[in-house]
Each structure stands twice: as structure tokens, then as C-alpha cells.
Scaffold this motif. Structure first.
Motif, PDB file in Angstrom:
ATOM      1  N   ARG A  25       0.823  -1.218   0.000  1.00 13.80           N
ATOM      2  CA  ARG A  25       0.000   0.000   0.000  1.00 13.80           C
ATOM      3  C   ARG A  25       0.858   1.270   0.000  1.00 13.80           C
ATOM      4  N   LYS A  35       8.535  -0.614   5.174  1.00 14.01           N
ATOM      5  CA  LYS A  35       7.422   0.211   5.682  1.00 14.01           C
ATOM      6  C   LYS A  35       7.696   0.684   7.110  1.00 14.01           C
ATOM      7  N   ALA A 116       6.148 -14.622   2.070  1.00 14.19           N
ATOM      8  CA  ALA A 116       5.115 -13.908   2.827  1.00 14.19           C
ATOM      9  C   ALA A 116       3.807 -14.707   2.784  1.00 14.19           C
ATOM     10  N   LEU A 117       3.698 -15.686   3.698  1.00 16.77           N
ATOM     11  CA  LEU A 117       2.528 -16.574   3.694  1.00 16.77           C
ATOM     12  C   LEU A 117       1.453 -16.127   4.670  1.00 16.77           C
ATOM     13  N   LEU A 119       0.449 -13.400   8.364  1.00 17.44           N
ATOM     14  CA  LEU A 119       0.913 -12.992   9.695  1.00 17.44           C
ATOM     15  C   LEU A 119       1.151 -14.206  10.601  1.00 17.44           C
ATOM     16  N   ALA A 122       4.377 -15.719   9.790  1.00 13.26           N
ATOM     17  CA  ALA A 122       5.491 -14.872  10.241  1.00 13.26           C
ATOM     18  C   ALA A 122       5.763 -15.110  11.727  1.00 13.26           C
ATOM     19  N   PRO A 140       4.102  -3.130  14.043  1.00 14.66           N
ATOM     20  CA  PRO A 140       4.550  -1.735  14.118  1.00 14.66           C
ATOM     21  C   PRO A 140       3.704  -0.765  13.320  1.00 14.66           C
ATOM     22  N   ASP A 141       2.903  -1.270  12.354  1.00 15.44           N
ATOM     23  CA  ASP A 141       2.100  -0.285  11.615  1.00 15.44           C
ATOM     24  C   ASP A 141       0.838   0.126  12.379  1.00 15.44           C
TER      25      ASP A 141
HETATM   26  P1  UTP Z   1      -0.212  -6.278   6.366  1.00 12.77           P
HETATM   27  O1  UTP Z   1      -1.488  -6.974   6.194  1.00 12.77           O
HETATM   28  O2  UTP Z   1      -0.248  -4.825   6.691  1.00 12.77           O
HETATM   29  O3  UTP Z   1       0.665  -6.529   5.063  1.00 12.77           O
HETATM   30  O4  UTP Z   1       0.595  -7.071   7.460  1.00 12.77           O
HETATM   31  P2  UTP Z   1       1.912  -5.746   4.511  1.00 12.77           P
HETATM   32  O5  UTP Z   1       2.581  -6.592   3.507  1.00 12.77           O
HETATM   33  O6  UTP Z   1       2.786  -5.259   5.624  1.00 12.77           O
HETATM   34  O7  UTP Z   1       1.299  -4.444   3.816  1.00 12.77           O
HETATM   35  P3  UTP Z   1       0.376  -4.283   2.496  1.00 12.77           P
HETATM   36  O8  UTP Z   1      -1.007  -4.754   2.881  1.00 12.77           O
HETATM   37  O9  UTP Z   1       0.977  -5.057   1.367  1.00 12.77           O
HETATM   38  O10 UTP Z   1       0.431  -2.791   2.256  1.00 12.77           O
HETATM   39  C1  UTP Z   1       0.425  -6.837   8.851  1.00 12.77           C
HETATM   40  C2  UTP Z   1       1.736  -7.119   9.567  1.00 12.77           C
HETATM   41  O11 UTP Z   1       2.123  -8.479   9.358  1.00 12.77           O
HETATM   42  C3  UTP Z   1       3.417  -8.563   8.787  1.00 12.77           C
HETATM   43  C4  UTP Z   1       3.633  -7.201   8.127  1.00 12.77           C
HETATM   44  O12 UTP Z   1       5.027  -6.907   8.029  1.00 12.77           O
HETATM   45  C5  UTP Z   1       2.885  -6.259   9.065  1.00 12.77           C
HETATM   46  O13 UTP Z   1       3.666  -5.919  10.201  1.00 12.77           O
HETATM   47  N1  UTP Z   1       3.451  -9.712   7.846  1.00 12.77           N
HETATM   48  C6  UTP Z   1       2.387  -9.943   7.036  1.00 12.77           C
HETATM   49  C7  UTP Z   1       4.554 -10.524   7.816  1.00 12.77           C
HETATM   50  O14 UTP Z   1       5.549 -10.303   8.561  1.00 12.77           O
HETATM   51  N2  UTP Z   1       4.559 -11.586   6.954  1.00 12.77           N
HETATM   52  C8  UTP Z   1       3.517 -11.854   6.142  1.00 12.77           C
HETATM   53  O15 UTP Z   1       3.571 -12.854   5.401  1.00 12.77           O
HETATM   54  C9  UTP Z   1       2.401 -11.005   6.180  1.00 12.77           C
END
Ligand code: UTP
Length: 303
Positions: A25, A35, A116-117, A119, A122, A140-141
């Protein structure tokens, strides 16, 4: 009632920071900048989360990172050249500011999420470092402005309840499809006992209490995540692994925190946080609020 359960509750000293998401985003910025390094006034998002964790008594900080996130590792390292330059120039105030960013050797650990599978996946990547202990998770967001930091409020509540605790806030029903939503068994005010959780419900949300990015979890959640079951959006969802604890043991609590949460993972939320934090900063407040007032007056005059 589960809240009155009194048994030895282990202290929470470890926290997981999942920062492996792609942050789409915020493209194109996030093509080369994580981010979590995006800056709210003059500090990156990650610094707010670390400060909150420190205030709650966290001693071990575990980052789940991915390719392209090395700026995060450097941020928490010493910067000998910069520090020497500031010292020579007598800039003690800036040296003090830098001190907040330094971590004791060994206090911070990085594990890698190769794909990136989701949260849940992770968080699962940190399982070996968590071992058999309760742990916090901070996204952190989600930046939370609060008199008492949100995670500290949660730790205090968790010392009464044990089990798993998720930060929760009321959202309009039509917005629930963007969140994990609590199915409430009993509402006790700031703490609610949860009997289920649904990630991003498409229809019929069980309540308007949405989960935001602060959690205190039992190691059993890691065991549940081992099953690698894909949930909403085809991702391995943390919500599902926590929900399993609600349905089997009734050991999940929602916590209505006191504070204002900003969704800095979205552009609108990030801009709102920038204005709100800018207006609370003594060094910026006067100039910034005068500017905003002028802007509003100009907009009104133009209408
Ligand atoms: P978000 O849903 O905000 O995804 O993940 P994102 O990739 O950070 O951002 P967008 O939607 O593409 O803009 C919520 C949290 O989970 C972590 C992200 O780093 C964020 O802190 N996350 C998400 C992972 O660490 N791994 C993943 O596979 C998905």
C-alpha cells in the motif's frame, strides 16, 4: 469465571515484531524502504513499537524479517562514525536521541520469513526463539497514542487473566470485514472473554469488537500454527490459531485499551498520525497548528 483464576502466571519478556510484509500500500516508497522505517514526525514506525515494548518490560526483541529489510537491522545498531562526529561537535542532545535506537548486544534477534505466507506464518517463524514461554506480538504499523503504553496496559490485565490476550477496539459494523473480529462470551468492561474469532468476516460479524496489532500469546498458539492451515485470503492467519484456544480452552481475552490507534499501514491512517503526533510535539506544535488553521481557513474560503 476465568478472570478470577489465580495461578502462577509467567512474566512476558519476549516480543515478536513481524516485519516481513511487502507493504504494497506504500509503493513506490516501499520498493526500497521497509514500511517500518517510514517516519512519523522524526522517528520510524518501528521505534514507537520498540519503545512501547520496553515500557511493558520486554527484554528480548525478535524481528521476523525478509529480503530488503536490512535498513531495520542497521537502525538498531551503533553508528560509531556518526556518534564520534556528534561528540566532537558537542551535540549531546542528538547523542541522547540516538541512544534510544541502540539495543544491548544479544537483546535483538532476527529470523527470516522466506515467503510472505501471512501474519500467522510470520509469527510461527519465531517459534524456536520463543520456546515454551508466553510472548507478545506487536505490529509496528499500528501506532497507539496512550498515556500508559498499550502493551503495558495489556501486561497488567494479563497478570490477572493469564491465557491469550488481544487488543480490541470498537469499529463500525461495516468496517469489520477488514479486521479479526471477536465473538464475545462475556463482556466484563475493559476485559471480554472470547468464545471465537473470525478473520475478516464477509458477512454477519460476531460483534463490532475488532482485533488490532497487539497480542499476548501462549506458546500453544505456536503449536496451533504448526498445522499451517490457510485461512482468509489464502494466508496462514494468526487469528485462526488464537481462535482455536478460545474454542478449546476458553483462554482468550479481548482487552479494550485506553488510547488512540492509528492504522499507519494505510495512507490515510499514516497522514492522520502525522498530524496528531505533530500537534503534540512541543517543538512543532505552535507553527504546525497555525499552518493547519490557515489551511482550513483557505479551504473554507475557496468553497
Ligand atoms: P499487512 O497486512 O499490513 O501486510 O501485514 P503488509 O505486507 O505489511 O502491507 P500491504 O497490505 O501489502 O500494504 C500486517 C503485519 O504483518 C506482517 C507485516 O510486516 C505487518 O507488520 N506480515 C504480514 C509478515 O511479517 N509476513 C507476512 O507474510 C504477512
Amino acid at each position: 469465571m476465568a478472570v478470577s483464576v489465580r495461578r502462577k502466571i509467567k512474566k512476558v519478556t519476549k516480543a515478536v515484531f513481524p516485519v516481513a510484509g511487502m507493504g504494497t500500500r506504500f509503493l513506490p516508497a516501499t520498493k526500497s524502504i521497509p514500511k517500518e522505517i517510514l517516519t512519523l514526525v522524526d522517528r520510524p514506525l518501528i521505534q514507537y513499537a520498540i519503545d512501547e515494548a520496553r515500557a511493558a518490560g520486554i527484554k528480548e526483541f525478535i524481528f521476523v524479517t525478509a529480503r530488503g529489510k536490512s535498513a531495520l537491522e542497521d537502525y538498531f545498531d551503533h553508528s560509531p562514525e556518526l556518534e564520534a562526529t556528534l561528540r566532537r561537535a558537542g551535540k549531546d542532545d542528538l547523542l541522547e536521541v540516538l541512544r534510544e535506537t541502540n539495543m544491548d548486544s544479544g537483546a535483538i534477534a532476527y529470523v527470516r520469513q522466506n515467503r510472505a505466507l501471512g501474519l500467522g506464518h510470520a509469527v510461527w517463524c519465531a517459534r524456536r526463539l520463543i520456546g515454551n514461554e508466553p510472548f507478545a506480538v506487536l505490529l509496528p504499523d499500528d501506532v497507539i497514542a496512550a498515556e500508559k503504553p498499550c502493551l503495558q496496559q495489556m501486561v497488567e490485565a494479563y497478570e490477572q487473566t493469564g491465557g491469550n490476550m488481544v487488543a480490541a477496539m470498537e469499529v463500525p459494523l461495516e468496517k469489520t470485514s477488514s479486521y479479526g473480529v471477536l465473538d464475545v462470551a462475556e463482556d466484563m468492561g475493559s476485559i471480554v472473554q472470547v468464545k471465537g474469532m473470525v478473520e475478516k468476516p464477509k458477512s454477519d460479524p460476531p460483534s463490532n469488537l475488532a482485533v488490532i496489532g497487539r497480542y499476548i500469546l501462549t506458546p500453544q498458539v505456536m503449536v496451533n500454527l504448526n498445522k499451517m492451515k490457510a485461512g482468509a485470503g489464502g494466508e496462514i492467519q494468526l487469528t485462526d490459531a488464537i481462535a482455536e484456544e478460545a474454542t478449546t480452552l476458553g483462554q482468550v481475552f479481548g482487552f479494550r485499551f485506553r488510547g488512540q490507534r492509528y492504522d499507519c499501514g494505510s495512507k490515510a491512517g499514516f497522514l492522520q498520525a502525522t498530524v496528531a503526533f505533530g500537534l503534540t510535539r512541543p517543538d512543532l506544535r505552535d507553527e504546525f497548528s497555525a499552518y493547519i488553521n490557515d489551511m482550513v481557513a483557505m479551504q473554507k474560503a475557496a468553497q
